[in-house]
Design an enzyme around this catalytic site. Structure first.
Site, PDB file in Angstrom:
ATOM      1  N   GLU A 515       0.852  -1.191   0.000  1.00 43.93           N
ATOM      2  CA  GLU A 515       0.000   0.000   0.000  1.00 43.93           C
ATOM      3  C   GLU A 515       0.882   1.233   0.000  1.00 43.93           C
ATOM      4  O   GLU A 515       1.826   1.344   0.799  1.00 43.93           O
ATOM      5  CB  GLU A 515      -0.909   0.017   1.230  1.00 43.93           C
ATOM      6  CG  GLU A 515      -1.819   1.245   1.270  1.00 43.93           C
ATOM      7  CD  GLU A 515      -2.724   1.293   2.488  1.00 43.93           C
ATOM      8  OE1 GLU A 515      -3.468   2.281   2.633  1.00 43.93           O
ATOM      9  OE2 GLU A 515      -2.680   0.331   3.297  1.00 43.93           O
ATOM     10  N   ASN A 571      -4.605   5.144  -2.032  1.00 40.34           N
ATOM     11  CA  ASN A 571      -5.790   5.704  -1.376  1.00 40.34           C
ATOM     12  C   ASN A 571      -6.312   6.923  -2.137  1.00 40.34           C
ATOM     13  O   ASN A 571      -5.529   7.801  -2.532  1.00 40.34           O
ATOM     14  CB  ASN A 571      -5.455   6.128   0.059  1.00 40.34           C
ATOM     15  CG  ASN A 571      -5.147   4.942   0.951  1.00 40.34           C
ATOM     16  OD1 ASN A 571      -6.039   4.271   1.438  1.00 40.34           O
ATOM     17  ND2 ASN A 571      -3.854   4.673   1.158  1.00 40.34           N
ATOM     18  N   ASP A 633     -11.721   0.653   2.334  1.00 43.47           N
ATOM     19  CA  ASP A 633     -10.699   0.733   3.372  1.00 43.47           C
ATOM     20  C   ASP A 633     -11.331   1.036   4.725  1.00 43.47           C
ATOM     21  O   ASP A 633     -12.427   1.603   4.805  1.00 43.47           O
ATOM     22  CB  ASP A 633      -9.695   1.823   2.998  1.00 43.47           C
ATOM     23  CG  ASP A 633      -8.415   1.721   3.807  1.00 43.47           C
ATOM     24  OD1 ASP A 633      -8.201   0.684   4.450  1.00 43.47           O
ATOM     25  OD2 ASP A 633      -7.630   2.687   3.783  1.00 43.47           O
ATOM     26  N   GLU A 691      -5.744  -5.052   8.312  1.00 41.63           N
ATOM     27  CA  GLU A 691      -4.735  -4.027   8.573  1.00 41.63           C
ATOM     28  C   GLU A 691      -4.330  -4.063  10.042  1.00 41.63           C
ATOM     29  O   GLU A 691      -5.111  -4.468  10.903  1.00 41.63           O
ATOM     30  CB  GLU A 691      -5.287  -2.636   8.235  1.00 41.63           C
ATOM     31  CG  GLU A 691      -5.691  -2.450   6.783  1.00 41.63           C
ATOM     32  CD  GLU A 691      -6.251  -1.066   6.533  1.00 41.63           C
ATOM     33  OE1 GLU A 691      -5.623  -0.294   5.806  1.00 41.63           O
ATOM     34  OE2 GLU A 691      -7.332  -0.751   7.076  1.00 41.63           O
TER      35      GLU A 691
END
Length: 744
Positions: A515, A571, A633, A691
């Protein structure tokens, strides 16, 4: 010397010759010689004072030149009266009169110019009656006590009476124009009109005294001269003092109107036992009727003002006091020096909830929140609505060092633990709270309000439920503001960098991607994480540059990883999702870097999607048609419903770090939450990424539940692109899977 001090000093200086003139006349008993010289010096100074404003400033120059012209006309008329030769034709005004007459239209022009409408004007309808009341009431008084007594004694000079009456009538007309201006004008003009009207009123008093004494055979005297001098001085000083004096024009206008009404009443009273002309009685009656209408209008306006003040202090939606009412209560407590804490509650994601629920249910949610907070409050607390999605609670403290405010804030936040029922829908809202107290965090109401707003914003940005104000927040706010100004140059300098946090498959330990997490390599402050600078630019165009920069670097990285099939996740900010050009932007950047949509994954948060769910759903669908893999997310932290999650074009669900276990022995409830999230994702055919992995025990639990991949500090912290190879080399030795390898 500043202009605010210079103007009164000049007015006082211009008045000195007239003071000396009066002293000489009293001592010598003569208006000639030194007295006359001082009189001319005084008039010259007044004329120069009147010219000062239009020669120095452009604003309303024509009006002030007209005033100066009026003063000059009076000056010239006095010269002609003393040294000139009057016309000998019976029944006509003298040459001096003709020159004096020129003053009135000039001053009237000035009053009308200053009475022009402005944005700050008084919008009261009743105030528009002030001018006519003064004009008609003054005419009634003049007719009763000036014209009526004088007229029988003028004899053969009766033909000149209209010219003699021109002076007091002209004065009344100009005063009425000034009062009309107090209703229409705004800013410094109101003050100037008050001073100008005062001057004309003094001029009228001097004219009336002179007229009466002339009829009686007395002529001018010192009192008349001093009234004229004060009048001319006031008119000349109106421009200078108008920029300095904070007058109360509405009070002045109302006072003059009241006096005019009383004068008209006095005329009617006198008419009941004395011989008063019928015209004067009619004028007084009309003035009194207008006064009654003015009173009715004033009462109506007072009632409307009271209603407006009540509305300003009471929120119509929730029935709670408003922010203005809170400010007044704060100022009262500060005056009484009573310690208190102010709690400011921010309802997180309310705008997104309102968009998702609709306006009516969004409003109902606010009403229920207000009712719950008010019901939880004790009698001494003051609950108010502070903004669209903010509520404040004023908490009295036993002493200035008490921590009761922080404890109370935590209790108020817990009021949101229970869901709100809206037409059969259970809605969960959350809140964060900021706390500031008096006198510890501020010595005034304004300082306490500023402190609590700052603490609330920091609490929301940092994910804290309750944030108490500290002095350090002020420094951090200044730093953020400075960073927002510097980041524009950081892009060109290559200081904005996409760090990479590895994502690892739970099945075989393979590194399947990373990420991209933005960092700012600041030249003085070192590596800055997003929470240090993104909040300051979240709602600016700079946010788009951040996204584009990270996306471009991630695309280049994905091209380098193509032989191993690794992907990079990027993101997207809420502002990106509201950009209709987002799909074209992303595709253009990938084309420039030579990357493919399948190599770059796009992540969005729940709350960002709910900001405008229908519109954003179309954007996400378009991105998916382009070939992008879309992930939701921070799942579990937002307000999206399960039905909405099923309707949106997601391919991956990322379980928020808040739900992962921080200990080796999690509670059954914690385990059940994670297992339910994984099961939900599998039922929706979504990949699952966890996460915030911090322990090897959590690795095995997540794998057994069916989670696909993980990321977190136990695997690796975010690393600079150049350091990723070092992680790749050492990971196989740490992976908890036998035979784990770097790439597939």
């Amino acid at each position: 010397m500043t202009e605010s001090r210079r103007a009164p000093a000049l007015v006082a200086l211009a008045a000195l010759p007239f003071v000396a003139y009066a002293a000489v006349v009293v001592v010598t008993g003569s208006f000639l010689g030194p007295a006359r010289a001082l009189w001319w010096v005084g008039l010259t100074g007044v004329l120069l004072l009147a010219l000062r404003r239009p020669l120095r400033q452009r604003e309303d120059r024509l009006a002030w030149f007209a005033v100066a012209g009026g003063v000059a006309a009076w000056f010239a008329g006095d010269l002609v009266n003393v040294y000139g030769i009057p016309l000998s034709l019976t029944g006509l005004p003298s040459v001096a009169d003709m020159v004096f007459f020129a003053m009135y239209p000039l001053v009237l022009v000035a009053a009308l110019r200053l009475a022009r409408r402005s944005g700050a004007r008084d919008r009261s309808r009743g105030a528009s009656l002030d001018g006519p009341i003064v004009l008609i009431g003054g005419a009634a008084v003049a007719t009763s006590f000036v014209v009526a007594p004088v007229w029988p004694h003028v004899g053969v000079a009766a033909a000149t009476m209209p010219f003699a009456l021109f002076y007091p009538v002209g004065d009344l007309v100009i005063i009425a124009a000034c009062l009309l201006g107090l209703w229409r004008a705004g800013g410094y003009r109101r003050t100037a009109l008050v001073v100008l009207a005062t001057g004309v009123l003094l001029l009228g008093a001097g004219d009336t005294r002179y007229l009466v004494r002339t009829v009686e055979g007395g002529g001018k005297d010192l009192t008349s001269d001093l009234l004229w001098a004060a009048a001319l001085l006031a008119m000349a000083a109106a421009g200078a003092l108008g920029t300095r004096v904070a007058a109360r024009p509405r009070a002045a206008a109302s006072g003059v109107t009241l006096c005019s009404g009383l004068a008209a009443t006095f005329v009617l009273v006198v008419a009941s036992w004395a011989d008063v002309p019928l015209g004067a009685v009619l004028l007084a009656a009309v003035a009194l009727i207008l006064c009654l209408l003015r009173l009715v209008a004033a009462l109506r306006e007072a009632r409307q003002l009271a209603d407006a003040q009540h509305r300003a202090l009471r929120d119509e939606t929730t029935g709670l006091p408003t922010a203005r009412a809170t400010e007044e209560r704060l100022r009262e407590l500060v005056r009484q020096e009573k310690p208190f804490a102010l709690v400011l509650l921010d309802v997180g994601g309310y705008k997104q909830l309102r968009l998702a629920l609709g306006q009516d249910l969004g409003t109902e949610l606010l009403v229920q929140i207000a009712g719950r907070l008010a019901g939880d409050a004790v009698s001494a607390e003051f609950v108010a609505r502070a903004g669209e999605d903010e509520f404040s609670v004023l908490v009295p403290l036993p002493d200035e060092d008490s921590e009761r405010g922080v404890d109370r804030a935590a209790e108020l936040v817990r009021c949101f633990d229970e869901s709100f029922g809206l037409e059969g829908i259970n809605v969960h809202a959350r809140a964060t709270a900021g706390v500031a107290s008096f006198p510890r965090d501020g010595r005034t109401a304004a300082e306490v309000l500023s402190a609590v707003e700052l603490s609330t914003s920091y609490g929301a940005a940092g994910g804290k439920e309750v944030a108490a104000y500290t002095r350090a927040m002020e420094d951090q706010a200044r730093v953020r503001l400075a960073l927002a100004g510097e980041i524009g140059d950081a892009f060109g300098a290559g200081e904005v960098i996409a760090y990479l946090q590895p994502q690892v498959s739970l099945a075989d330990g393979r590194i399947c991607g990373a990420e991209a997490l933005v960092r700012w390599q600041h030249p003085r402050m070192g590596i800055l994480t997003p929470d240090k600078f993104l909040p300051a630019i979240a709602h600016t165009n700079l946010m788009r540059r951040v996204t584009d920069t990270v996306l471009r670097q991630s695309a280049a990285q994905a091209v380098a990883w193509r032989p191993w099939g690794m992907t990079v996740s990027v993101n997207l900010a809420p502002s990106d999702l509201l950009d209709p050009e987002l799909p074209d932007r992303v595709m253009r950047i990938l084309h420039e870097c030579g990357a493919r949509p399948s190599e770059v994954r796009l992540e969005v948060t729940e709350d960002a999607v709910m900001a405008d769910a229908d519109r954003i759903a179309e954007t996400l669908a378009e991105l998916r048609r382009c070939g992008f893999h879309i992930a939701v997310d921070d799942f579990g932290q937002g307000h999206s419903s399960l039905a909405r999650l099923r309707e949106l074009p997601f391919d991956e669900l990322k379980i928020d770090r808040a739900f992962l276990w921080r200990t080796a022995d999690p509670s059954p409830a914690e385990t059940a939450i994670v297992r339910a999230a994984v099961a939900l994702a599998k039922d929706l055919a979504l990949e699952v990424v966890a996460e915030g992995l911090e322990t090897p025990d959590a690795w095995h639990r997540l794998r057994d539940m069916g989670c696909d991949s993980v990321q977190g500090y136990w695997v690796s912290r975010p690393v600079a692109p150049g350091m990723f190879d070092a992680f790749r080399a050492e990971w196989p030795e740490r992976a908890p899977v036998a035979g784990a390898h770097l790439l597939g």
